[in-house]
Design an enzyme around this catalytic site. Structure first.
Site, PDB file in Angstrom:
ATOM      1  N   SER A 261      -7.182  -2.483   2.716  1.00 20.65           N
ATOM      2  CA  SER A 261      -7.041  -1.090   2.292  1.00 20.65           C
ATOM      3  C   SER A 261      -7.045  -1.032   0.767  1.00 20.65           C
ATOM      4  O   SER A 261      -6.337  -1.794   0.105  1.00 20.65           O
ATOM      5  CB  SER A 261      -5.732  -0.502   2.824  1.00 20.65           C
ATOM      6  OG  SER A 261      -5.700  -0.512   4.229  1.00 20.65           O
TER       7      SER A 261
ATOM      8  N   CYS B  84       0.436   3.165   8.165  1.00 20.64           N
ATOM      9  CA  CYS B  84      -0.372   1.992   7.830  1.00 20.64           C
ATOM     10  C   CYS B  84       0.491   0.741   7.934  1.00 20.64           C
ATOM     11  O   CYS B  84       1.612   0.713   7.412  1.00 20.64           O
ATOM     12  CB  CYS B  84      -0.960   2.110   6.423  1.00 20.64           C
ATOM     13  SG  CYS B  84      -2.037   0.714   5.982  1.00 20.64           S
TER      14      CYS B  84
ATOM     15  N   ASP C 119      -3.975   3.495   9.998  1.00 18.98           N
ATOM     16  CA  ASP C 119      -4.775   2.376   9.504  1.00 18.98           C
ATOM     17  C   ASP C 119      -3.918   1.142   9.777  1.00 18.98           C
ATOM     18  O   ASP C 119      -3.093   0.744   8.950  1.00 18.98           O
ATOM     19  CB  ASP C 119      -5.039   2.542   8.008  1.00 18.98           C
ATOM     20  CG  ASP C 119      -5.941   1.446   7.443  1.00 18.98           C
ATOM     21  OD1 ASP C 119      -6.368   0.571   8.227  1.00 18.98           O
ATOM     22  OD2 ASP C 119      -6.201   1.459   6.225  1.00 18.98           O
TER      23      ASP C 119
ATOM     24  N   TRP D 221      -3.163  -2.818  11.908  1.00 19.08           N
ATOM     25  CA  TRP D 221      -3.726  -4.098  12.324  1.00 19.08           C
ATOM     26  C   TRP D 221      -2.693  -4.846  13.140  1.00 19.08           C
ATOM     27  O   TRP D 221      -1.495  -4.556  13.079  1.00 19.08           O
ATOM     28  CB  TRP D 221      -4.150  -4.909  11.099  1.00 19.08           C
ATOM     29  CG  TRP D 221      -3.032  -5.141  10.120  1.00 19.08           C
ATOM     30  CD1 TRP D 221      -2.086  -6.112  10.140  1.00 19.08           C
ATOM     31  CD2 TRP D 221      -2.735  -4.333   8.957  1.00 19.08           C
ATOM     32  NE1 TRP D 221      -1.226  -5.987   9.080  1.00 19.08           N
ATOM     33  CE2 TRP D 221      -1.605  -4.904   8.329  1.00 19.08           C
ATOM     34  CE3 TRP D 221      -3.321  -3.203   8.388  1.00 19.08           C
ATOM     35  CZ2 TRP D 221      -1.048  -4.379   7.157  1.00 19.08           C
ATOM     36  CZ3 TRP D 221      -2.757  -2.684   7.227  1.00 19.08           C
ATOM     37  CH2 TRP D 221      -1.646  -3.261   6.633  1.00 19.08           C
TER      38      TRP D 221
END
Length: 702
Positions: free
Chosen positions: A454, A654, A699, A701
């Protein structure tokens, strides 16, 4: 009648040529889809741009089975390659793999009944298709889709199409494996006949490989019955030929030593820069953000001036990594290639549809260092295929067991996080594995992929520099001496060390080829490209935003806050800006602490819109008391609900998908239900609606 002069005619001809080129996508001229495609793409049998008609491609190459892939990181492509290889060796299918974006799909209605199509599809982000599968996905799901014979969905135009489907997903995301599920529904609705169950692999549970292996055997059984296939003894048949070149030295100008394409080989930088063509960018600045010795978090400023690269807050920068020297050395040693590591080799596809994953001629060392994911996880199937090339019977027996015994493989390989060279070392440490063909290495080890980070800056503040914020990764294996080091973040750490005066950067004993192939990265450079994202600020800056980003998950929010501060300074009305940030200890890993405190002070002075508010959560600040961002969210539930309900604030998350993001999602549903006097189920429905309308964006992971 109007008269045409010479200029009119020239303009009309140019328009005609442009129109034909657009609608044929260059097929009449044999032009590659990517005008900067490398010359090696043609040399290896991949006739890019020759035809976008998949049936013509299959006919020309005498294939009866195509394995399409939709892949973002290369894993789906790897599985597609493995299925194609297995279909050929076990069942005599004439297979080819195909990138979904290389073909058009209007003529799928003419797909012959005696041919097969596989679809190996990864789900990207929040239920989205991968970049190379977008057009295909929209086509098969379109309400007004029309095929070559004029048929629409109501006509069941794909009744002759027999297909197999496997999806790659992550259960920590809300739209788990939605790509394969939706494509399966769409193809079936169009009349296609799926053979066997649609498989689903789960990366979130860490079972992707075992899910794939468990799915494919029943699938092959169903396919055998449906198509009358006959299984035969699988014997390794190489896809690539490897020719050692006595006529070329490694320093010859036509030998690729890690350059990604011909322009780079010739010392040229030509855009556009993308996932096939990186920009070799200078690192303008680098520094540590943590104050503790055993953990590293890097801040880097990547200079993109003059590259024509552009970005917006929320986008990602892709870093093209180089394998660690220690792992390269281990790999070439275990294969017995130490004395031949700089030998020049040419790699050629033995099948017209085989695509060599890197430019040649090259060297063994360059292929391993720059192009192969040698540090990645190992599959049981790969180990089973290597048993035939073991240096002795005991090693062969062990490889067969590892390849066939799921639990034994998990104990000895998966739980130890071993890469392929480490496995081979442990199975047989005395003798080198010199019988393993390098062709099988290329086939089974996927191409190393760029890693996406990012962007932690705003282009309104610094349009010619991209900031990244990266925690240097490592996994310490319990009960083992093995410590797995992140490939890309340790590469970045080595670059930082060199920039700060270390002549031989050696993070954790890994070593890296800092200067790149032929010293082309000298002066602290890194290959990059930019990927645009849907993770965006509201178009109206007066709209409030709530951001949740613990650890390095705060990266894009630094860019968001920078941007809103710049907008406010320019006289625009900026809405309330709220950030929930968490880390372990305020004195150790509180990234950008000074910046946040400065912005908070500016907020009091009304120079950042109406306000900037920072809520912090320190999980190890007080012994016995762990505080996380989701708790701070709950403590400020009234503010959160008011901003969402009355001012329609955008909500952003995020960071870690498996724990934090999932818990934040649940906590928000609870806040909404309690403060609006509705059931938890209705609160969850509201959160789902926020996601659908992009009021809630992630966003994340795993």
């Amino acid at each position: 009648m109007a008269q045409f002069d010479t200029l009119d005619i020239i303009v009309l001809v140019i328009l005609l040529i442009g129109t034909v080129a657009y609608f044929t996508k260059g097929t009449y001229w044999g032009v590659p889809k990517d005008p900067y495609a490398n010359s090696y793409a043609f040399a290896n049998g991949h006739k890019a741009g020759k035809t976008r008609n998949i049936l013509e491609a299959m006919e020309e190459s005498d294939k009866n089975t195509v394995v399409f892939y939709g892949s973002q990181t290369g894993t789906a492509e790897d599985y597609a390659s493995r299925l194609a290889k297995e279909g050929s060796s076990r069942f005599g299918l004439k297979t080819m793999i195909a990138d979904l974006e290389d073909y058009d799909y209007e003529n799928l209605d003419t797909f012959p009944a005696d041919k097969l199509a596989f679809f190996v599809l990864a789900t990207y982000g929040e239920g989205e298709p991968t970049d190379n599968a977008v057009d295909f996905y929209e086509f098969v799901r379109g309400e007004d889709t029309t095929f070559s014979n004029g048929g629409t969905a109501d006509d069941k135009p794909l009744e002759n199409l027999k297909f197999v489907a496997f999806g790659l997903g992550n259960n920590t995301y809300e739209h788990y494996n939605s790509m394969v599920r939706n494509v399966d529904i769409a193809l079936t609705k169009l009349g296609a006949d799926r053979v066997g169950d649609a498989g689903e692999g789960d990366d979130g549970a860490g079972t992707m490989e075992e899910d794939f292996l468990a799915w494919k055997e029943p699938m092959w059984a169903a396919l055998t019955e449906k198509m009358g296939l006959e299984e035969r003894e699988a014997v390794y048949e190489p896809i690539f030929s490897i020719t050692e070149r006595d006529d070329l030295d490694a320093d010859a100008e036509e030998v690729y030593l890690g350059e990604p394409n011909k322009n780079h080989l010739e010392g040229k930088q030509k855009g556009p820069y993308n996932s096939h063509n990186p920009y070799i960018a200078p690192i303008a600045e680098s520094r540590e953000l943590f104050t503790i010795k055993d953990r590293n978090c890097l801040h880097m400023e990547i200079d993109i001036k003059g590259s024509n690269l552009s970005y917006e807050s929320g986008d990602h920068i892709a870093i093209w990594p180089t394998n660690a020297g220690r792992e390269v050395d281990r790999f070439v040693d275990v294969l017995g290639l130490v004395d031949k590591r700089h030998t020049v080799v040419s790699v050629r596809g033995l099948d017209p549809t085989a695509r060599v994953p890197f430019p040649t001629p090259t060297t063994y060392d360059a292929a391993v260092r720059y192009h192969l994911e040698i540090g990645g996880p190992v599959s049981r199937q790969f180990l089973a295929s290597l048993a035939a090339f073991a240096p002795n019977d005991s090693a062969k027996t062990e490889m067969v067991k590892l390849g066939s015994d799921k639990d034994y493989f998990s104990e000895k390989v998966s739980q130890q996080y071993l890469n392929i060279a480490q496995v081979l070392e442990r199975v047989e440490s005395t003798n080198r594995w010199t019988q393993i063909p390098f062709s099988i290495i290329i086939e089974q080890i996927k191409k190393i992929q760029p890693r996406y980070y990012s962007i932690s800056s705003s282009s309104l503040v610094q349009k010619d520099k991209i900031s990244i914020t990266a925690v240097v990764d490592e996994i310490r294996v319990p009960g083992s001496e093995n410590v797995v080091k992140g490939v890309t973040t340790n590469y970045l750490l080595a670059l930082k060390q060199r920039q700060h005066g270390d002549p031989s950067p050696d993070p954790h004993g890994l070593t890296y080829a800092i200067n790149g192939p032929r010293n082309k990265y000298d002066g602290i450079h890194v290959p990059v490209h930019v990927r645009h994202s849907n993770f965006k600020l509201p178009s109206d800056p007066s709209k409030p935003i709530i951001m949740v980003g613990p650890g390095s998950g705060v990266a894009p929010f630094r860019g968001f806050v920078q941007e809103r501060a710049a907008q406010s300074k320019a006289g625009e009305k900026v809405g309330q800006t709220v950030l929930f940030y968490g880390c372990r200890k305020s004195a150790e890993d509180f990234v950008y602490k000074d910046e946040w405190e400065f912005l908070a002070a500016q907020s009091v002075k009304k120079t950042l819109g109406s306000s900037f508010t920072l809520f912090t959560a320190f999980s190890r600040e007080t012994p016995g008391k762990k505080i996380y961002v989701q708790q701070r969210l709950e403590e400020n539930a009234a503010l959160v609900n008011e901003l969402l309900q009355k001012q329609k604030a955008n909500f952003y998350v995020c960071g870690d998908a498996a724990n934090m993001a999932r818990e934040v999602n649940a906590k928000l549903a609870k806040i909404i239900s309690e403060h609006r006097g509705i059931s938890l189920e209705k609160g969850e429905d509201i959160v789902r609606g926020m996601r659908s309308s992009n009021q809630y964006q992630e966003d994340v992971w795993s």
